[in-house]
Design an enzyme around this catalytic site. Structure first.
Site, mmCIF file in Angstrom:
data_model
loop_
_atom_site.group_PDB
_atom_site.id
_atom_site.type_symbol
_atom_site.label_atom_id
_atom_site.label_comp_id
_atom_site.label_asym_id
_atom_site.label_seq_id
_atom_site.Cartn_x
_atom_site.Cartn_y
_atom_site.Cartn_z
ATOM 1 N N LYS A 13 26.821 52.523 71.506
ATOM 2 C CA LYS A 13 26.525 51.478 70.510
ATOM 3 C C LYS A 13 25.016 51.352 70.267
ATOM 4 C CE LYS A 13 28.468 48.179 72.910
ATOM 5 N NZ LYS A 13 28.985 48.816 74.131
ATOM 6 N N ARG A 88 32.016 39.729 72.364
ATOM 7 C CA ARG A 88 32.598 40.437 73.495
ATOM 8 C C ARG A 88 33.917 39.822 73.943
ATOM 9 N NH1 ARG A 88 28.016 43.211 75.476
ATOM 10 N NH2 ARG A 88 28.387 44.464 77.316
ATOM 11 N N ARG A 127 22.105 58.012 81.949
ATOM 12 C CA ARG A 127 21.194 56.999 81.412
ATOM 13 C C ARG A 127 20.358 56.385 82.543
ATOM 14 N NH1 ARG A 127 23.605 52.208 77.838
ATOM 15 N NH2 ARG A 127 24.293 51.244 79.756
ATOM 16 N N ARG A 136 18.706 50.299 84.785
ATOM 17 C CA ARG A 136 19.132 48.917 84.630
ATOM 18 C C ARG A 136 19.870 48.482 85.885
ATOM 19 N NH1 ARG A 136 22.399 48.735 79.006
ATOM 20 N NH2 ARG A 136 23.746 47.487 80.337
ATOM 21 N N ARG A 147 32.218 46.131 84.532
ATOM 22 C CA ARG A 147 31.993 46.015 83.082
ATOM 23 C C ARG A 147 33.177 46.579 82.302
ATOM 24 N NH1 ARG A 147 26.598 49.067 83.470
ATOM 25 N NH2 ARG A 147 26.550 49.206 81.192
HETATM 26 P P1 ADP Z 1 26.879 47.550 78.074
HETATM 27 O O1 ADP Z 1 26.247 48.899 78.135
HETATM 28 O O2 ADP Z 1 27.649 47.202 79.304
HETATM 29 O O3 ADP Z 1 27.668 47.331 76.833
HETATM 30 P P2 ADP Z 1 24.924 45.469 77.291
HETATM 31 O O4 ADP Z 1 23.500 45.837 77.307
HETATM 32 O O5 ADP Z 1 25.566 45.255 75.966
HETATM 33 O O6 ADP Z 1 25.665 46.572 78.141
HETATM 34 O O7 ADP Z 1 25.160 44.147 78.167
HETATM 35 C C1 ADP Z 1 24.727 44.058 79.497
HETATM 36 C C2 ADP Z 1 25.219 42.751 80.125
HETATM 37 O O8 ADP Z 1 24.691 41.624 79.379
HETATM 38 C C3 ADP Z 1 26.733 42.539 80.091
HETATM 39 O O9 ADP Z 1 27.405 43.184 81.152
HETATM 40 C C4 ADP Z 1 26.799 41.002 80.168
HETATM 41 O O10 ADP Z 1 26.561 40.521 81.462
HETATM 42 C C5 ADP Z 1 25.635 40.568 79.301
HETATM 43 N N1 ADP Z 1 26.039 40.388 77.881
HETATM 44 C C6 ADP Z 1 25.608 41.125 76.815
HETATM 45 N N2 ADP Z 1 26.187 40.700 75.685
HETATM 46 C C7 ADP Z 1 27.017 39.687 76.029
HETATM 47 C C8 ADP Z 1 27.915 38.846 75.320
HETATM 48 N N3 ADP Z 1 28.097 38.981 73.993
HETATM 49 N N4 ADP Z 1 28.605 37.900 76.021
HETATM 50 C C9 ADP Z 1 28.437 37.748 77.327
HETATM 51 N N5 ADP Z 1 27.633 38.515 78.068
HETATM 52 C C10 ADP Z 1 26.918 39.471 77.443
#
Ligand code: ADP
Length: 191
Positions: A13, A88, A127, A136, A147
């Protein structure tokens, strides 16, 4: 253009969103990036979010809904925006519908990146190795499992949610990066 990129962690994404930023001038609204910036800055939101993110859980809906609500009307969103990592879960999707409605805005499309799940572990491992300044905190096997679990329970139902709204499109997220971008461009040309 207002679109959502949907898909599990590691689906690409962020990579595709960045491509859309440079090709079309849309703004990338990544709740994950914004939350990581809040953690790095040590703000109240960051303090609240850090442990939750590190273990791979979702931060409270009101936090992310608030963050997005503040962003969609910013000047850099004039040409459009890409929601990356938001919504989400169904509550966030409903909050988004309401928020856009109140602002007189409308989603153009939701693009789902379809991937083979077992390959995501390799992608995230890669990554983690490539991230400048170290991986990260949630790019490890334990957090990734969590996740993915959260994705299946809470985020995957959005495929049906947006399918029912008639705005869902799917692309093959296992194709080469440029091929995925080409599929997305074709969709954007049609909507
Ligand atoms: P991923 O690669 O897991 O999709 P993101 O960078 O989008 O990673 O998100 C990392 C973390 O940030 C998630 O695991 C969550 O803890 C938090 N997070 C991100 N976006 C949201 C959201 N829309 N609602 C709740 N938590 C979120």
């Amino acid at each position: 253009m207002k679109l959502i990129l949907l898909g599990p962690p590691g689906a690409g994404k962020g990579t595709q969103a960045q491509k859309l930023v440079s090709d079309y001038g849309y703004a990338q609204l990544s709740t994950g990036d914004m939350l990581r910036a809040a953690v790095a800055a040590g703000s109240e939101v960051g303090k609240q979010a850090k442990d939750i993110m590190d273990r791979g859980d979702l931060v409270p809906d009101e936090v992310v809904v608030g963050i997005i609500s503040d962003r969609v009307e910013a000047p850099d969103c004039a040409k459009g925006f890409i929601l990356d990592g938001f919504p989400r879960n169904t509550a966030q999707a409903e909050a988004l519908d309401k928020m856009l409605d109140e602002k007189g805005m409308k989603l153009d499309t939701v693009i789902s990146l379809e991937v083979v799940e077992k390959d995501l572990f390799d992608r995230i491992e890669q990554r983690a190795k490539e991230t400048v300044g170290g991986p990260r905190a949630d790019d490890n096997v334990k957090a990734l499992k969590k996740r993915l679990e959260v994705y299946h329970e809470q985020t995957a139902p959005l495929i049906k949610y947006y399918g029912d709204q008639g705005v869902l499109k799917t692309v093959d997220g296992m194709a080469q990066i440029d091929a995925v971008s080409a599929q997305i461009s074709d969709i954007l040309a049609e909507v």
